[in-house]
Design an enzyme around this catalytic site. Structure first.
Site, PDB file in Angstrom:
ATOM      1  N   HIS A  53     -11.340  44.147  47.790  1.00 16.70           N
ATOM      2  CA  HIS A  53     -12.279  44.706  46.811  1.00 16.70           C
ATOM      3  C   HIS A  53     -11.505  45.627  45.860  1.00 16.70           C
ATOM      4  O   HIS A  53     -10.436  46.145  46.215  1.00 16.70           O
ATOM      5  CB  HIS A  53     -13.362  45.518  47.532  1.00 16.70           C
ATOM      6  CG  HIS A  53     -14.451  44.676  48.126  1.00 16.70           C
ATOM      7  ND1 HIS A  53     -15.621  45.204  48.611  1.00 16.70           N
ATOM      8  CD2 HIS A  53     -14.558  43.331  48.307  1.00 16.70           C
ATOM      9  CE1 HIS A  53     -16.406  44.234  49.073  1.00 16.70           C
ATOM     10  NE2 HIS A  53     -15.775  43.084  48.900  1.00 16.70           N
ATOM     11  N   GLU A  55     -11.833  48.699  44.945  1.00 21.20           N
ATOM     12  CA  GLU A  55     -11.501  50.048  45.428  1.00 21.20           C
ATOM     13  C   GLU A  55     -10.292  50.015  46.361  1.00 21.20           C
ATOM     14  O   GLU A  55      -9.409  50.873  46.294  1.00 21.20           O
ATOM     15  CB  GLU A  55     -12.681  50.664  46.197  1.00 21.20           C
ATOM     16  CG  GLU A  55     -13.945  50.863  45.405  1.00 21.20           C
ATOM     17  CD  GLU A  55     -14.913  49.690  45.570  1.00 21.20           C
ATOM     18  OE1 GLU A  55     -14.476  48.514  45.478  1.00 21.20           O
ATOM     19  OE2 GLU A  55     -16.108  49.951  45.763  1.00 21.20           O
ATOM     20  N   CYS A  83     -19.324  49.593  48.927  1.00 20.80           N
ATOM     21  CA  CYS A  83     -19.852  49.016  50.173  1.00 20.80           C
ATOM     22  C   CYS A  83     -19.296  49.842  51.348  1.00 20.80           C
ATOM     23  O   CYS A  83     -18.461  50.725  51.140  1.00 20.80           O
ATOM     24  CB  CYS A  83     -19.420  47.554  50.285  1.00 20.80           C
ATOM     25  SG  CYS A  83     -17.681  47.348  50.738  1.00 20.80           S
ATOM     26  N   CYS A  86     -15.396  49.990  51.525  1.00 18.19           N
ATOM     27  CA  CYS A  86     -14.751  50.791  50.477  1.00 18.19           C
ATOM     28  C   CYS A  86     -15.078  52.273  50.623  1.00 18.19           C
ATOM     29  O   CYS A  86     -14.211  53.132  50.409  1.00 18.19           O
ATOM     30  CB  CYS A  86     -15.133  50.243  49.113  1.00 18.19           C
ATOM     31  SG  CYS A  86     -14.459  48.576  48.882  1.00 18.19           S
TER      32      CYS A  86
END
Lengths: 159, 159
Positions: A53, A55, A83, A86
């Protein structure tokens, strides 16, 4: 002096790089003392990596550049609410502050389903600001899924 | 046919590799159809990577080997209850089942502070089993911190 909006614009630039790869367009930058020290965009499909992801990519980039897993004087700007993975990485990296654009009512845990970043039972909590360039951050995702539905038939929005 | 205890023994082997590096000794393996497809141990200090927890390292290893971010027929064995980052990664990878050894009352979110893995508001939930070789999994960590306190003076247990 750069503003939160300026840095979010750079996170949106990252999201556009994900879009160009047909990835769900989410982007992030890590800022320390007013300088970008890490950046990343969603690379999950491209790298076949469930952890890639925006991040996580940005945090790993910053840690590599600063040669430290402790990013305690850094701030993370991300286009969409984090999420659990992260949010957890943000706490692990001891980030001081997180600024995000649009909420994610389905999977966000920085205010939507939970607020993990500010649960003081954990050994680190994080300053939080949301809603910065929210409309732009939301729109790029909406356009992506709308396009995907047109070209590939009906699909879910699971990131 | 290997048992949960057999696979947890392999996760403990991974934890011992972390110990040899003076990392907090936590280990994990990913199993698919009875075979190990990924393994990892905590490498946070060694790699200066705040995301390099055992579970993340093992999940990325498995995804690389299987050339897929979807590990939906796989199971993860980890010596200690996952933190938010690792629980989130488990959900991102769509793992079918997680087996852990000892609970982590301070940061665990697979039953202790939260049970994120079984919150059906997320788009994936995970079968869960805990307490497998719990005493051994806990002891290796206790010994590590006890040794650390003796050699370096009083320290916190923040992983």
């Amino acid at each position: 002096m750069k503003t939160d909006e300026d840095f979010m614009e750079l996170a949106l630039e990252e999201a556009r790089k994900a879009l160009a790869l047909e990835e769900v367009p989410i982007g992030a930058v890590v800022v320390c003392n007013g300088e970008i020290v890490g950046s990343g965009h969603n690379l999950k499909e491209t790298e076949n990596d469930p952890t890639a992801h925006a991040e996580i990519v940005a945090i790993r980039d910053a840690a590599r550049k600063l040669s430290s897993w402790r990013l305690n004087e850094c701030q993370l700007y991300v286009t969409i609410e984090p999420c659990p993975m992260c949010a957890g990485a943000i706490m692990q990296a001891r980030l001081q502050r997180v600024v995000y654009g649009a909420v994610d009512p389905k999977a966000g845990v920085a205010g939507s389903l939970y607020n993990l970043l500010q649960d003081n039972r954990f050994n680190h909590t994080v300053e939080l600001k949301s809603g910065v360039l929210a409309a732009e951050c939301r729109q790029i995702i909406k356009d992506f899924f709308s396009e995907l539905r047109q070209t590939r038939g009906r699909v879910g929005e699971s990131g």
